[in-house]
Design an enzyme around this catalytic site. Structure first.
Site, PDB file in Angstrom:
ATOM      1  N   TRP A  42       0.746  -1.115   0.112  1.00  0.00           N
ATOM      2  CA  TRP A  42      -0.075   0.042  -0.110  1.00  0.00           C
ATOM      3  C   TRP A  42       0.742   1.239  -0.134  1.00  0.00           C
ATOM      4  O   TRP A  42       0.463   2.366  -0.412  1.00  0.00           O
ATOM      5  CB  TRP A  42      -1.098   0.093   1.256  1.00  0.00           C
ATOM      6  CG  TRP A  42      -0.843   0.213   2.468  1.00  0.00           C
ATOM      7  CD1 TRP A  42       0.293  -0.200   3.402  1.00  0.00           C
ATOM      8  CD2 TRP A  42      -1.974   0.912   3.519  1.00  0.00           C
ATOM      9  NE1 TRP A  42       0.138   0.248   4.574  1.00  0.00           N
ATOM     10  CE2 TRP A  42      -0.982   0.674   4.883  1.00  0.00           C
ATOM     11  CE3 TRP A  42      -3.098   1.263   3.428  1.00  0.00           C
ATOM     12  CZ2 TRP A  42      -1.783   1.089   5.788  1.00  0.00           C
ATOM     13  CZ3 TRP A  42      -3.722   1.771   4.585  1.00  0.00           C
ATOM     14  CH2 TRP A  42      -3.104   1.578   5.553  1.00  0.00           C
ATOM     15  N   GLN A 116      -1.697  -6.607   1.662  1.00  0.00           N
ATOM     16  CA  GLN A 116      -1.948  -5.595   2.413  1.00  0.00           C
ATOM     17  C   GLN A 116      -3.338  -4.667   1.650  1.00  0.00           C
ATOM     18  O   GLN A 116      -3.892  -5.238   0.747  1.00  0.00           O
ATOM     19  CB  GLN A 116      -1.047  -4.264   2.293  1.00  0.00           C
ATOM     20  CG  GLN A 116       0.065  -4.533   3.570  1.00  0.00           C
ATOM     21  CD  GLN A 116       0.849  -3.466   3.505  1.00  0.00           C
ATOM     22  OE1 GLN A 116       1.461  -2.827   2.428  1.00  0.00           O
ATOM     23  NE2 GLN A 116       1.715  -3.064   4.561  1.00  0.00           N
ATOM     24  N   ASP A 178      -0.351  -2.426  12.032  1.00  0.00           N
ATOM     25  CA  ASP A 178       0.277  -3.449  12.909  1.00  0.00           C
ATOM     26  C   ASP A 178      -0.183  -3.910  14.219  1.00  0.00           C
ATOM     27  O   ASP A 178      -0.606  -4.843  14.640  1.00  0.00           O
ATOM     28  CB  ASP A 178       1.834  -3.459  12.598  1.00  0.00           C
ATOM     29  CG  ASP A 178       2.260  -3.429  11.237  1.00  0.00           C
ATOM     30  OD1 ASP A 178       1.221  -3.381  10.435  1.00  0.00           O
ATOM     31  OD2 ASP A 178       3.576  -3.095  10.975  1.00  0.00           O
ATOM     32  N   GLU A 414       7.271   9.083  10.050  1.00  0.00           N
ATOM     33  CA  GLU A 414       6.410   8.112   9.651  1.00  0.00           C
ATOM     34  C   GLU A 414       4.993   8.459  10.282  1.00  0.00           C
ATOM     35  O   GLU A 414       3.802   8.229  10.010  1.00  0.00           O
ATOM     36  CB  GLU A 414       6.925   6.623  10.491  1.00  0.00           C
ATOM     37  CG  GLU A 414       6.413   5.544   9.871  1.00  0.00           C
ATOM     38  CD  GLU A 414       7.016   4.269  10.291  1.00  0.00           C
ATOM     39  OE1 GLU A 414       8.221   4.324  11.171  1.00  0.00           O
ATOM     40  OE2 GLU A 414       6.553   3.138  10.130  1.00  0.00           O
TER      41      GLU A 414
HETATM   42  C1  9WN Z   1       5.088  -4.824   8.219  1.00  0.00           C
HETATM   43  C2  9WN Z   1       5.864   0.068   5.338  1.00  0.00           C
HETATM   44  C3  9WN Z   1       5.055  -0.568   6.375  1.00  0.00           C
HETATM   45  C4  9WN Z   1       3.786  -0.181   6.259  1.00  0.00           C
HETATM   46  C5  9WN Z   1       2.772  -0.489   7.291  1.00  0.00           C
HETATM   47  C6  9WN Z   1       3.490  -0.305   8.724  1.00  0.00           C
HETATM   48  C7  9WN Z   1       4.906  -0.858   8.780  1.00  0.00           C
HETATM   49  C8  9WN Z   1       5.849  -3.192   8.593  1.00  0.00           C
HETATM   50  C9  9WN Z   1       6.645  -3.308   9.689  1.00  0.00           C
HETATM   51  O1  9WN Z   1       5.551  -0.578   7.604  1.00  0.00           O
HETATM   52  O2  9WN Z   1       4.688  -2.511   8.738  1.00  0.00           O
HETATM   53  O3  9WN Z   1       4.396  -4.868   7.170  1.00  0.00           O
HETATM   54  O4  9WN Z   1       7.648  -4.045   9.634  1.00  0.00           O
HETATM   55  O5  9WN Z   1       6.567  -2.773  10.756  1.00  0.00           O
HETATM   56  O6  9WN Z   1       2.650  -0.691   9.621  1.00  0.00           O
HETATM   57  O7  9WN Z   1       1.599   0.010   7.443  1.00  0.00           O
HETATM   58  O8  9WN Z   1       3.132  -0.418   4.951  1.00  0.00           O
HETATM   59  O9  9WN Z   1       5.942   1.392   5.452  1.00  0.00           O
END
Ligand code: 9WN
Length: 446
Positions: A42, A116, A178, A414
């Site tokens: 996403w 996702q 998450d 972030e």
């Molecule tokens: C696990 C990349 C991603 C986002 C998610 C965010 C975080 C990953 C992690 O980072 O998740 O997929 O390792 O923490 O929660 O929304 O897509 O930015």
């Protein structure tokens, strides 16, 4: 009309582009340098949404690369890996997922084995809407059309076995949020002994303080679930029949699927295909979300735990988001807005920047802990779009201003403290830069 832009804003626009340039791998954009060194599903869509205003080729390339990792069953994986060598700053990397032995997964690039939120047709529609070269965008949309259909078909075929119009997710990572409080109850039910948890070492906390990331107990469950899928060769039917311990009808995932169906219908119309099947799907999912996920006690939408067969009582920002797909009737939208516009989230006349991810009046709310309170720009970008659809213009303007002001306050982080604007998680975060650029360019050309 082109609005006047001051020097400070111009500088920020340059910084946003620099973030995206720095995160460019040569064939896609990483969400962040060290914390997220691969391509995420996403994220790629949100990143394309920003690129289209100044670099159409990159916007298209971003999605093309993501879909090069699409499985033959239609699934778009949540991570398309950079390559084995550079995966050492992230866990779990390709060696842990072992999708290279799965026939439906591509031989290259290597990918994860979950997905996702399906916001990709929305990104392609955005590209059509803001393209500098419309003919090129039409060609791109035609190229993506089959892959997008296969993606949606996968979701309805594999994740909606009862044909309810609602698809399930089977891992918190599939939601994109998450460690949202929504998962607490469900994860608590997964009781693990040491022998159940594969041996692993987290890498995320080498880059970001552990107080801003999920707990070790959360991670044990994330990894246990991946292992559960891997042991069943990522076969959906087997995963379901062998009592997958996490199965949820998630509000945001289904909302974005519904919106993506509407956008796919619009794409079909533009490139000369029949839009009706996608409109029908959108209507079916709209009805299902209204019937099953409306929480009349809270006046928002809530996730449904398929194992306990109950709505999950967590007051989170995704409960407002069905507005982005025209799902609530007006009376529901009014209730949603009345709750959003309180101190529990952020009142339109208060100094808070935008909507936090979790109700501030909850005892375990945190202004800095990942999906348990801070402001996320992608969620607010979606919320803004939904509010505009229902005529809550002043609130939508407040959010757009915050999407511009938060990076000015503390850079392209972030996530952010809703009141002070302090940035948390990774800095140089791609979708914070790209969504800033989207809001900037749209306001400029209004
Ligand atoms: C696990 C990349 C991603 C986002 C998610 C965010 C975080 C990953 C992690 O980072 O998740 O997929 O390792 O923490 O929660 O929304 O897509 O930015």
């Amino acid at each position: 009309m082109t609005a006047f832009v001051d020097t400070a804003r111009n500088k920020l626009v340059q910084s946003a582009k620099k973030v995206l340039n720095r995160n460019w791998s040569g064939s896609f954009t990483k969400p962040a340098q060290h914390l997220y060194p691969h391509q995420w599903s996403w994220d790629a869509a949100f990143i394309a949404i920003g690129y289209i205003h100044y670099d159409q080729d990159k916007a298209e390339q971003e999605l093309r690369h993501l879909f090069s990792g699409q499985w033959s069953n239609g699934m778009v994986p949540h991570i398309v890996f950079n390559n084995r060598e550079s995966s050492d700053t992230y866990f779990p990397g390709p060696d842990f997922w072992e999708t290279d032995r799965i026939p439906q997964a591509p031989d290259a690039p290597l990918t994860s084995g979950i997905c996702q939120p399906p916001i990709h047709a929305t990104a392609v529609h955005h590209i059509l809407k803001f393209a500098q070269d419309f003919e090129q965008a039409k060609e791109f949309a035609s190229e993506m059309f089959t892959q997008l259909q296969q993606w949606h078909r996968y979701l309805y075929r594999e994740r909606d076995p009862m044909n309810e119009g609602l698809v399930y997710i089977r891992h918190p990572w599939e939601s994109g949020q998450d460690n949202s409080p929504v998962w607490d109850q469900v994860l608590e039910q997964i009781r693990l002994n040491d022998v159940d948890i594969p041996h692993y070492k987290r890498k995320d906390t080498a880059w970001v303080g552990s107080d801003e990331r999920p707990t070790d107990a959360d991670y044990d469950r994330y990894i246990y679930l991946v292992d559960f899928f891997k042991k069943r060769n990522y076969e959906e039917k087997t995963i379901r029949q062998e009592n997958c311990p996490f199965m949820v009808h998630d509000v945001l995932f289904n909302t974005l699927l519904c919106r993506a169906n509407r956008d796919l219908a619009a794409i079909a119309e533009t490139i000369g295909h029949d839009p009706e099947p996608f409109k029908k799907r959108a209507e079916q999912t709209t009805r299902a979300i209204n019937n099953k996920l409306w929480n009349k006690v809270y006046g928002i939408y809530s996730d449904f735990d398929m194992l306990s067969r109950q709505l999950i009582p967590a007051k989170v920002i995704s409960g407002f988001l069905p507005m982005v797909a025209d799902i609530p009737e007006d009376d529901k939208a009014k209730r949603i807005f009345d709750y959003l516009n309180t101190r529990c989230f952020c009142r339109v006349d208060d100094t808070c920047f935008a909507a936090p991810s979790y109700d501030r009046s909850e005892a375990d709310y945190s202004s800095s802990k990942y999906w348990r309170g801070p402001v996320w720009l992608n969620m607010n970008w979606l919320l803004c779009d939904g509010l505009q659809k229902y005529g809550f213009t002043r609130y939508a303007e407040k959010i757009n201003e915050s999407i511009l002001r938060l990076p000015a306050t503390s850079g392209f982080h972030e996530y952010y403290d809703p009141d002070s604007g302090e940035g948390y998680g990774s800095d140089g975060f791609s979708w914070s830069a790209s969504l800033f650029l989207d809001v900037h360019y749209r306001m400029l050309n209004e």
